[in-house]
Design a protein around this motif. Structure first.
Motif, short mmCIF file in Angstrom:
data_model
loop_
_atom_site.label_atom_id
_atom_site.label_comp_id
_atom_site.label_asym_id
_atom_site.label_seq_id
_atom_site.Cartn_x
_atom_site.Cartn_y
_atom_site.Cartn_z
N UNK A 67 22.24 61.92 35.89
CA UNK A 67 23.21 60.79 35.78
C UNK A 67 24.30 61.02 34.86
N UNK A 68 25.45 60.24 34.74
CA UNK A 68 26.47 60.76 33.91
C UNK A 68 26.43 59.57 32.77
N UNK A 69 26.84 60.19 31.74
CA UNK A 69 26.74 59.39 30.43
C UNK A 69 27.82 58.43 30.34
N UNK A 70 27.51 57.30 29.91
CA UNK A 70 28.46 56.30 29.98
C UNK A 70 28.77 55.97 28.45
N UNK A 71 28.27 56.76 27.51
CA UNK A 71 28.52 56.68 25.98
C UNK A 71 27.96 57.91 25.44
N UNK A 72 28.86 58.45 24.42
CA UNK A 72 28.40 59.49 23.68
C UNK A 72 26.86 59.56 23.26
N UNK A 73 26.17 60.72 23.22
CA UNK A 73 24.61 60.90 23.14
C UNK A 73 24.66 61.29 21.67
N UNK A 74 24.37 60.67 20.52
CA UNK A 74 24.30 61.17 19.39
C UNK A 74 22.82 61.54 18.91
N UNK A 167 12.28 84.59 8.03
CA UNK A 167 11.27 84.07 8.93
C UNK A 167 11.19 82.68 8.63
N UNK A 168 12.24 81.88 8.17
CA UNK A 168 12.16 80.46 8.14
C UNK A 168 13.16 79.83 8.85
N UNK A 169 12.97 78.79 9.62
CA UNK A 169 14.07 78.07 10.31
C UNK A 169 14.30 76.86 9.28
N UNK A 170 15.67 76.43 9.01
CA UNK A 170 16.20 75.73 8.18
C UNK A 170 16.18 74.44 8.86
N UNK A 171 16.01 73.31 8.04
CA UNK A 171 15.93 72.12 8.60
C UNK A 171 17.56 71.98 9.03
N UNK A 172 17.62 71.18 10.38
CA UNK A 172 19.08 70.89 10.79
C UNK A 172 19.70 72.18 11.25
N UNK A 173 19.10 73.41 11.33
CA UNK A 173 19.88 74.43 11.44
C UNK A 173 20.49 74.37 12.85
N UNK A 174 19.99 73.85 13.97
CA UNK A 174 20.20 73.61 15.35
C UNK A 174 21.38 72.35 15.33
N UNK A 175 21.04 71.15 15.06
CA UNK A 175 21.99 70.32 15.03
C UNK A 175 21.27 69.08 13.94
N UNK A 176 22.29 68.24 13.24
CA UNK A 176 21.91 67.54 12.18
C UNK A 176 21.94 65.96 12.88
N UNK A 177 21.01 65.02 12.23
CA UNK A 177 21.17 63.56 12.85
C UNK A 177 22.73 63.16 12.66
N UNK A 178 22.76 62.45 13.85
CA UNK A 178 24.40 62.16 14.03
C UNK A 178 25.30 63.01 14.69
N UNK A 179 24.94 64.03 15.09
CA UNK A 179 25.88 64.90 15.62
C UNK A 179 25.87 64.59 17.17
N UNK A 180 26.94 64.81 17.52
CA UNK A 180 27.12 64.74 19.22
C UNK A 180 26.42 65.48 19.88
N UNK A 181 25.80 65.16 20.68
CA UNK A 181 24.82 66.19 21.51
C UNK A 181 25.41 66.36 22.74
N UNK A 193 17.79 67.41 28.92
CA UNK A 193 16.75 66.51 28.54
C UNK A 193 15.97 67.13 27.52
N UNK A 194 15.74 68.54 27.46
CA UNK A 194 15.10 68.92 26.14
C UNK A 194 16.02 68.83 24.85
N UNK A 195 17.37 69.11 24.87
CA UNK A 195 18.47 68.77 23.83
C UNK A 195 18.17 67.05 23.55
N UNK A 196 18.32 66.25 24.30
CA UNK A 196 18.30 64.95 23.95
C UNK A 196 16.82 64.35 23.46
N UNK A 197 15.96 64.84 24.10
CA UNK A 197 14.43 64.69 23.38
C UNK A 197 14.46 65.32 21.81
N UNK A 198 14.63 66.53 21.72
CA UNK A 198 14.60 66.98 20.67
C UNK A 198 15.26 66.23 19.51
N UNK A 199 16.58 65.38 19.91
CA UNK A 199 17.42 64.65 19.22
C UNK A 199 16.79 63.41 18.77
#
Length: 435
Positions: A67-74, A167-181, A193-199
């Motif tokens: 499907x095509x997104x009708x709104x930004x997914x954050x 050997x530590x993954x920092x919190x939010x090193x991939x993306x932070x809450x509120x970021x545009x996915x 779907x993996x990206x959006x589920x992780x968000x």
């Protein structure tokens, strides 16, 4: 608990959303005096004239692929939501390492594992058994890989040289809450779907699939596999275009065949306008005696007959029937595929709510010779062999076998060209056309 919907989109019933605006009656009109239309001019005009006509709807994440997104997914959550271990090993505070090494640390009782956090803080100067994915407890800022340690029941020993924070993954090193996915207009892929589920998104605001009718015209056509009388041929366009629409994530509507009469074509267009948000027709798109699609649009006062400076394909009839855009493609299957891929696809994507997409292509050496006249852009059926671009033996648009032989198209520029083997040419694989 985070909201199920993107926070920028109010929750509402689908029927409460305002309908998309209709297209203007003159959306396909070219500037006065335009005769032969260059490909780039035609594409720019389509891009400027069209906008989404599909309604928005809410879907569970698992049903949103394609499907095509009708709104930004954050993102509602950061990824990772908390610092965690990247390896199986032993965690400690790096400041506890003294001297030149090798280092020895006593072990704290217990361990940290994914989904089972360590219940307290790790005492200063001690190490803790920690497994991949475990939340980093207080008192730990570095992890040594278990393969790099010697362990006894009471302690661990390891060589010097480990950097702080290893050997530590920092919190939010991939993306932070509120970021545009993903932005509005993006088509949701399985990997998205993996990206959006992780968000933390459980539902998405998407657009309804664009319903596109496909109509073949001509007394000479019979359905594939049906007996053909003298002078009749199988309808090769309709199954091809219906499948192309499915590949583009749209909902095809089979409008069947219409004979060569004004009444039959107008009735079929009326059926299509009642069922679909756009219509593709093949045949009858020029200005001859039996070109009933262009004649019907002309009688309705909605015809724009574009003569595109392209080979194959030249005539392209555009217009509105009962407010629904009609794309009148050539009847020859090779020309129908080329004009559908080059012109109809980006236009339909814009109507569906996706970005107007034109293929990128790549410059590769030619494996052929050709002298091209100026004035028209040409698309040759082509494929790659040994890193070079081969073209089909015949440029005749009646040679349908070249479509299956080809792996894409070779695009030659509007200007004159004298191509020799080894010269760079633009090759566009079918995937760039969504095929």
């Amino acid at each position: 608990m985070p909201p199920l919907h993107d926070e920028a989109v109010p929750q509402q019933r689908d029927e409460a959303a305002p309908p998309p605006p209709p297209l203007r009656d003159d959306c396909f009109a070219l500037p006065p005096g335009v005769d032969w239309t260059p490909v780039d001019t035609a594409l720019a005009h389509l891009e400027a004239s069209l906008h989404p006509v599909t309604a928005g709807q809410d879907l569970p994440l698992a049903e949103a692929a394609g499907r095509i997104l009708a709104a930004d997914a954050r993102a509602h959550l950061s990824n990772p939501p908390a610092a965690n271990a990247a390896v199986d090993g032993y965690g400690f505070a790096h400041a506890a390492l003294t001297g030149a090494g090798p280092h020895r640390l006593p072990l704290a009782p217990g361990r940290a594992a994914a989904g089972v956090p360590y219940p307290g803080a790790v005492p200063e100067g001690t190490g803790l058994r920690i497994l991949t994915g475990a939340v980093i407890p207080p008192g730990v800022d570095t992890i040594v890989l278990q393969e790099d340690c010697l362990r006894s029941a009471e302690d661990i020993r390891f060589a010097k040289g480990l950097r702080p924070g290893a050997n530590i993954r920092r919190a939010g090193e991939d993306f932070a809450a509120g970021d545009l996915l993903l932005p509005a207009g993006a088509r949701v892929s399985p990997r998205d779907l993996a990206l959006l589920a992780a968000g933390g998104l459980g539902r998405l605001r998407v657009r309804a699939p664009l319903r596109v009718g496909v109509l073949s015209t001509g007394d000479e056509l019979v359905d594939p596999g049906a007996p053909a009388a003298r002078g009749q041929i199988p309808d090769a366009n309709r199954p091809m275009l219906l499948a192309m629409l499915r590949a583009w994530g749209m909902e095809p509507v089979d409008l069947g065949r219409a004979g060569d009469s004004a009444q039959a074509v107008e009735a079929a267009l009326g059926r299509g306008a009642a069922q679909a948000s756009a219509i593709l027709t093949t045949g009858g798109a020029s200005a001859g005696d039996e070109d009933h699609v262009s004649a019907a649009l002309r009688r309705a006062g909605r015809l724009q007959l574009w003569r595109i400076a392209v080979k194959p394909g030249r005539p392209l009839a555009l217009g509105l029937w009962d407010g629904v855009p009609v794309f009148g493609l050539p009847g020859n299957p090779v020309a129908a595929l080329v004009t559908a891929a080059v012109f109809a696809r980006p236009a339909l994507l814009a109507l569906a709510g996706a970005p107007f997409a034109t293929p990128r292509g790549m410059l590769l050496p030619a494996a052929f010779s050709k002298r091209k006249k100026p004035g028209r852009r040409e698309y040759l059926r082509a494929r790659l062999r040994d890193g070079a671009v081969e073209v089909f033996a015949s440029e005749g648009s009646g040679r349908i076998s070249g479509l299956s032989w080809a792996e894409g198209l070779c695009e030659l520029p509007d200007a004159a060209a004298d191509i020799a083997p080894g010269d760079p040419v633009r090759y566009i694989p079918w995937a760039e056309f969504g095929l």
